[in-house]
Design a protein around this motif. Structure first.
Motif, PDB file in Angstrom:
ATOM      1  N   GLU A  45     129.705  86.224  41.315  1.00 53.51           N
ATOM      2  CA  GLU A  45     129.021  86.414  42.594  1.00 53.51           C
ATOM      3  C   GLU A  45     127.827  87.368  42.452  1.00 53.51           C
ATOM      4  OE1 GLU A  45     128.161  86.037  46.694  1.00 53.51           O
ATOM      5  OE2 GLU A  45     129.298  84.809  45.289  1.00 53.51           O
ATOM      6  N   GLN A  68     141.702  89.386  33.960  1.00 51.99           N
ATOM      7  CA  GLN A  68     141.739  89.642  35.396  1.00 51.99           C
ATOM      8  C   GLN A  68     140.813  88.660  36.113  1.00 51.99           C
ATOM      9  OE1 GLN A  68     141.051  93.586  36.744  1.00 51.99           O
ATOM     10  NE2 GLN A  68     142.329  94.532  35.187  1.00 51.99           N
ATOM     11  N   ARG A 127     131.841  93.418  48.304  1.00 51.61           N
ATOM     12  CA  ARG A 127     132.094  93.145  49.728  1.00 51.61           C
ATOM     13  C   ARG A 127     131.079  93.850  50.624  1.00 51.61           C
ATOM     14  NH1 ARG A 127     137.639  91.182  50.454  1.00 51.61           N
ATOM     15  NH2 ARG A 127     138.539  91.043  48.376  1.00 51.61           N
ATOM     16  N   ASP A 150     134.841  95.396  43.390  1.00 51.05           N
ATOM     17  CA  ASP A 150     135.094  94.425  44.451  1.00 51.05           C
ATOM     18  C   ASP A 150     134.651  94.992  45.801  1.00 51.05           C
ATOM     19  OD1 ASP A 150     135.983  92.014  45.569  1.00 51.05           O
ATOM     20  OD2 ASP A 150     137.993  92.802  45.899  1.00 51.05           O
ATOM     21  N   ASP A 202     139.713  88.713  39.042  1.00 51.52           N
ATOM     22  CA  ASP A 202     138.737  89.401  39.882  1.00 51.52           C
ATOM     23  C   ASP A 202     137.473  89.743  39.120  1.00 51.52           C
ATOM     24  OD1 ASP A 202     140.269  89.279  42.172  1.00 51.52           O
ATOM     25  OD2 ASP A 202     141.187  91.242  41.844  1.00 51.52           O
ATOM     26  N   VAL A 203     137.589  90.063  37.846  1.00 50.19           N
ATOM     27  CA  VAL A 203     136.411  90.400  37.041  1.00 50.19           C
ATOM     28  C   VAL A 203     135.459  89.205  37.013  1.00 50.19           C
ATOM     29  CG1 VAL A 203     135.574  90.957  34.723  1.00 50.19           C
ATOM     30  CG2 VAL A 203     137.590  92.127  35.630  1.00 50.19           C
ATOM     31  N   THR A 204     135.979  88.050  36.731  1.00 51.30           N
ATOM     32  CA  THR A 204     135.146  86.845  36.665  1.00 51.30           C
ATOM     33  C   THR A 204     134.543  86.528  38.023  1.00 51.30           C
ATOM     34  OG1 THR A 204     136.501  85.989  34.858  1.00 51.30           O
ATOM     35  CG2 THR A 204     135.135  84.401  36.036  1.00 51.30           C
ATOM     36  N   ARG A 205     135.326  86.639  39.074  1.00 50.39           N
ATOM     37  CA  ARG A 205     134.848  86.348  40.426  1.00 50.39           C
ATOM     38  C   ARG A 205     133.716  87.302  40.825  1.00 50.39           C
ATOM     39  NH1 ARG A 205     135.830  88.880  44.858  1.00 50.39           N
ATOM     40  NH2 ARG A 205     137.648  89.975  44.054  1.00 50.39           N
ATOM     41  N   ILE A 206     133.911  88.587  40.587  1.00 50.91           N
ATOM     42  CA  ILE A 206     132.895  89.585  40.939  1.00 50.91           C
ATOM     43  C   ILE A 206     131.639  89.377  40.106  1.00 50.91           C
ATOM     44  CG2 ILE A 206     132.354  92.052  40.927  1.00 50.91           C
ATOM     45  CD1 ILE A 206     135.448  92.472  41.393  1.00 50.91           C
ATOM     46  N   VAL A 221     137.544  97.919  38.636  1.00 51.45           N
ATOM     47  CA  VAL A 221     137.352  96.537  39.095  1.00 51.45           C
ATOM     48  C   VAL A 221     137.558  96.466  40.605  1.00 51.45           C
ATOM     49  CG1 VAL A 221     138.226  94.171  38.958  1.00 51.45           C
ATOM     50  CG2 VAL A 221     137.953  95.529  36.872  1.00 51.45           C
ATOM     51  N   GLY A 222     138.535  97.181  41.121  1.00 46.09           N
ATOM     52  CA  GLY A 222     138.763  97.226  42.564  1.00 46.09           C
ATOM     53  C   GLY A 222     137.586  97.835  43.306  1.00 46.09           C
TER      54      GLY A 222
END
Length: 77
Positions: A45, A36, A11, A7, A38-42, A3-4
């Protein structure tokens, strides 16, 4: 970890790669991890940038790809 790196791909405006990495991450765990943020955000987007069809295609590619290769490609760029 995946996931990182997804991200990082996001970016770097590598939206298809971000979608592939999320799919590979789900494949490693066995299920998508919605706990997490971040998973949903990534995912949101990448889907917004790619559109539903290309996002779905990229996640299908990621589910079938080696996560090690996806990571290597992302970190090399």
């Amino acid at each position: 970890m995946l996931v990182g790196i997804a991200d990082l791909a996001l970016r770097n405006e590598q939206y298809e790669q971000a979608a592939r990495l999320l799919a590979a991450s789900a494949g490693v765990r066995g299920l998508p991890d919605r706990s997490q943020p971040d998973v949903t955000r990534i995912e949101d987007e990448a889907r917004r940038r790619l559109g539903d069809t290309r996002f779905t295609e990229a996640t299908q590619e990621g589910a079938q790809a080696s996560w090690r290769e996806l990571v290597a490609v992302t970190l090399a760029s």
